[in-house]
Structure formats: structure tokens, C-alpha cells
Design a protein around this motif. Structure first.
Motif, mmCIF file in Angstrom:
data_model
loop_
_atom_site.group_PDB
_atom_site.id
_atom_site.type_symbol
_atom_site.label_atom_id
_atom_site.label_comp_id
_atom_site.label_asym_id
_atom_site.label_seq_id
_atom_site.Cartn_x
_atom_site.Cartn_y
_atom_site.Cartn_z
ATOM 1 N N TRP A 1 30.435 10.720 99.973
ATOM 2 C CA TRP A 1 29.670 11.757 100.646
ATOM 3 C C TRP A 1 28.302 11.845 99.977
ATOM 4 O O TRP A 1 28.199 12.221 98.804
ATOM 5 N N VAL A 2 27.243 11.490 100.700
ATOM 6 C CA VAL A 2 25.885 11.495 100.154
ATOM 7 C C VAL A 2 25.170 12.757 100.628
ATOM 8 O O VAL A 2 25.059 13.003 101.838
ATOM 9 N N HIS A 3 24.694 13.561 99.676
ATOM 10 C CA HIS A 3 24.106 14.870 99.969
ATOM 11 C C HIS A 3 22.585 14.817 99.901
ATOM 12 O O HIS A 3 22.017 14.083 99.076
ATOM 13 N N PRO A 4 21.897 15.606 100.719
ATOM 14 C CA PRO A 4 20.439 15.510 100.839
ATOM 15 C C PRO A 4 19.670 16.237 99.739
ATOM 16 O O PRO A 4 18.862 17.134 99.998
ATOM 17 N N ILE A 5 19.920 15.859 98.517
ATOM 18 C CA ILE A 5 19.149 16.364 97.375
ATOM 19 C C ILE A 5 18.939 15.219 96.391
ATOM 20 O O ILE A 5 19.696 14.242 96.380
ATOM 21 N N LEU B 1 33.858 0.806 107.229
ATOM 22 C CA LEU B 1 35.090 0.840 108.016
ATOM 23 C C LEU B 1 34.973 1.648 109.293
ATOM 24 O O LEU B 1 35.774 1.480 110.217
ATOM 25 N N GLU B 2 33.999 2.543 109.344
ATOM 26 C CA GLU B 2 33.796 3.360 110.545
ATOM 27 C C GLU B 2 32.357 3.865 110.528
ATOM 28 O O GLU B 2 31.708 3.849 109.484
ATOM 29 N N PRO B 3 31.829 4.301 111.673
ATOM 30 C CA PRO B 3 30.443 4.778 111.696
ATOM 31 C C PRO B 3 30.241 5.952 110.749
ATOM 32 O O PRO B 3 31.139 6.780 110.570
ATOM 33 N N PRO B 4 29.064 6.047 110.126
ATOM 34 C CA PRO B 4 28.777 7.202 109.262
ATOM 35 C C PRO B 4 28.894 8.501 110.054
ATOM 36 O O PRO B 4 28.585 8.550 111.248
ATOM 37 N N ALA B 5 29.340 9.548 109.369
ATOM 38 C CA ALA B 5 29.482 10.866 109.993
ATOM 39 C C ALA B 5 28.637 11.870 109.232
ATOM 40 O O ALA B 5 28.653 11.894 107.998
ATOM 41 N N THR B 6 27.888 12.691 109.950
ATOM 42 C CA THR B 6 27.008 13.664 109.310
ATOM 43 C C THR B 6 27.543 15.075 109.499
ATOM 44 O O THR B 6 28.306 15.361 110.419
ATOM 45 N N SER B 7 27.104 15.965 108.608
ATOM 46 C CA SER B 7 27.457 17.374 108.703
ATOM 47 C C SER B 7 26.189 18.183 108.989
ATOM 48 O O SER B 7 25.077 17.687 108.800
ATOM 49 N N PRO B 8 26.316 19.431 109.431
ATOM 50 C CA PRO B 8 25.139 20.227 109.779
ATOM 51 C C PRO B 8 24.132 20.382 108.643
ATOM 52 O O PRO B 8 22.928 20.491 108.897
ATOM 53 N N ARG C 1 32.437 5.548 104.703
ATOM 54 C CA ARG C 1 33.767 5.035 104.321
ATOM 55 C C ARG C 1 33.721 3.511 104.271
ATOM 56 O O ARG C 1 33.474 2.845 105.277
ATOM 57 N N TYR C 2 33.949 2.974 103.078
ATOM 58 C CA TYR C 2 33.857 1.536 102.851
ATOM 59 C C TYR C 2 35.204 0.959 102.409
ATOM 60 O O TYR C 2 36.034 1.655 101.823
ATOM 61 N N GLY C 3 35.373 -0.323 102.655
ATOM 62 C CA GLY C 3 36.499 -1.069 102.128
ATOM 63 C C GLY C 3 35.999 -2.203 101.254
ATOM 64 O O GLY C 3 34.937 -2.778 101.516
ATOM 65 N N LEU C 4 36.744 -2.525 100.211
ATOM 66 C CA LEU C 4 36.384 -3.647 99.353
ATOM 67 C C LEU C 4 36.491 -4.945 100.140
ATOM 68 O O LEU C 4 37.482 -5.175 100.835
#
Length: 214
Positions: A151-155, A176-183, A190-193
Motif C-alpha cells: 500500500w503506497v501512501h501519498p506522502i 497480479l491485478e490492476p492497482p486499486a486506489t482509495s479516496p 499486489r505482486y507475485g514473485l
């Protein structure tokens, strides 16, 4: 063989130190608890969903001590589901010292971390690594993981322990799936090795279609 899932919270400059509170890692770090103002219902639901199916926890010593002091006493309220999960599944603790294993279901791992992780994989389907930044860096370096939820936060903090620190090895990952953003602007990745090491190329090569006269 089971899967080892790493759950990490990071800033844009990939600081992963003490996101939950000022007491997590107070020595010399002024931003303990940086994640709290950025939490919202969407990010909370993403985090809760990430724990579905977990049947074991793999923790570093500091994170284990924090969890052991908190989760056994959280049985009701909004943390009830996670509390029930954390209190019921086996906990494996990676530590060079002798941790207090008073939290029910806890086991201290031996000095051979690689062997211990392989044994845990043989016993469990979904092993979650939560926080535990020093342990995570060892797992990344030794490629002893299968999934990475970030989870990458905007700070940007500019100081603090980073997710990928000294000793990180070249590694391929697959989204593994498209990035998902929060408000509030947090991005869940989500990555896989993946096999192999990063390839290189030449973006100026003629077969890339570069128009040098444009």
C-alpha cells in the motif's frame, strides 16, 4: 506447498517504518503513526480482505511484541474479525533473542530462517508477514516470499527505514491485478514473485522506432 504473503505499508519514498503509531519504533523516527491520517473505508476493506484465508502469521520480534500486547485484548468492536483471526492462528517469530511467547499459539523459529520458512510452507497454505520490516528485508533478499501486497501512501517523509534497503537483490515481480486506489490517494499494489532477474534494453535502438529527425 503454501504461500508466504508480505503485507507492507509505505510512503511514496518507500519508507515503511512505524506506520501504525508513535510507539512502534520511537527511537530517532519522528513520524510514527503516519498511516493513520490516510486511512479510509476503502483502504480498510482492502487490508481486511488481504487477510482472508490466512492460517499462520510470520512476524519479526518487534512486531510480535506489539501485536502480543494488543490483539489478545481486542475481541469486540471494529477490530473483532482481525483479532479473532490473529488470536486463533499459529504465530511464528523470527528473532535472534528469546522472545516472550505468552501469546497463545506462538513458536520461536530457529537460526536457519530459510529452513524454517520452508517448513512453515509445508504446514500452512497462506502465511502472512505483517510489518516486521527487518524480517521482510531478509525475505526479499533471500526470495523467501511468494506475494507482496504494498500500500503506497501519498506522502514523502525523507527519513526512516525503507522497504527496499541495503542488500536488496535484483528481482522480477508480476503485477497480479490492476492497482486499486482509495479516496485519500493510497494505491494498493499486489505482486507475485517471478523467475529470473531484471532484463535491460536500449530505448534508443532503431527497432524502437525512435525518430531522430523529429
Amino acid at each position: 506447498m503454501g504461500l508466504v504473503h508480505i503485507e507492507l505499508f509505505a510512503t511514496l519514498d518507500l519508507v515503511g517504518q512505524a506506520p501504525g503509531g508513535p510507539d512502534e519504533d520511537p527511537v530517532g523516527f519522528p513520524f510514527g503513526g503516519w498511516q493513520a491520517p490516510l486511512m479510509d473505508e476503502v483502504a480498510g476493506a482492502q487490508i481486511a480482505a488481504a487477510y482472508e484465508g490466512t492460517d499462520a502469521l510470520l512476524l519479526g520480534r518487534r512486531t510480535y511484541d506489539i501485536f502480543a500486547a494488543y490483539w489478545p485484548h481486542q475481541k469486540d468492536g471494529q477490530d473483532g474479525d482481525i483479532a479473532s483471526l490473529f488470536n486463533s492462528v499459529p504465530k511464528y517469530v523470527a528473532s535472534r533473542g528469546r522472545p516472550d511467547l505468552s501469546w497463545a499459539g506462538s513458536t520461536h523459529l530457529g537460526p536457519d530462517l530459510a529452513a524454517a520458512v520452508h517448513a512453515i510452507r509445508d504446514r500452512h497454505r497462506n502465511v502472512k508477514v505483517v510489518g516486521s520490516l527487518n524480517l521482510v528485508q531478509t525475505l526479499l533478499r533471500e526470495k523467501l516470499f511468494d506475494r507482496l501486497d504494498l500500500w503506497v501512501h501519498p506522502i514523502v517523509l525523507g527519513v526512516g527505514k525503507k522497504v527496499f534497503d541495503g542488500g536488496t537483490v535484483p528481482t522480477n515481480l508480476t503485477l497480479l491485478e490492476p492497482p486499486a486506489t482509495s479516496p485519500k490517494g493510497t494505491v494498493h499494489l499486489r505482486y507475485g514473485l517471478a523467475a529470473g532477474t531484471p532484463a535491460t534494453g536500449d530505448m534508443t535502438a532503431p527497432d524502437r522506432g525512435t525518430n531522430r529527425d523529429a
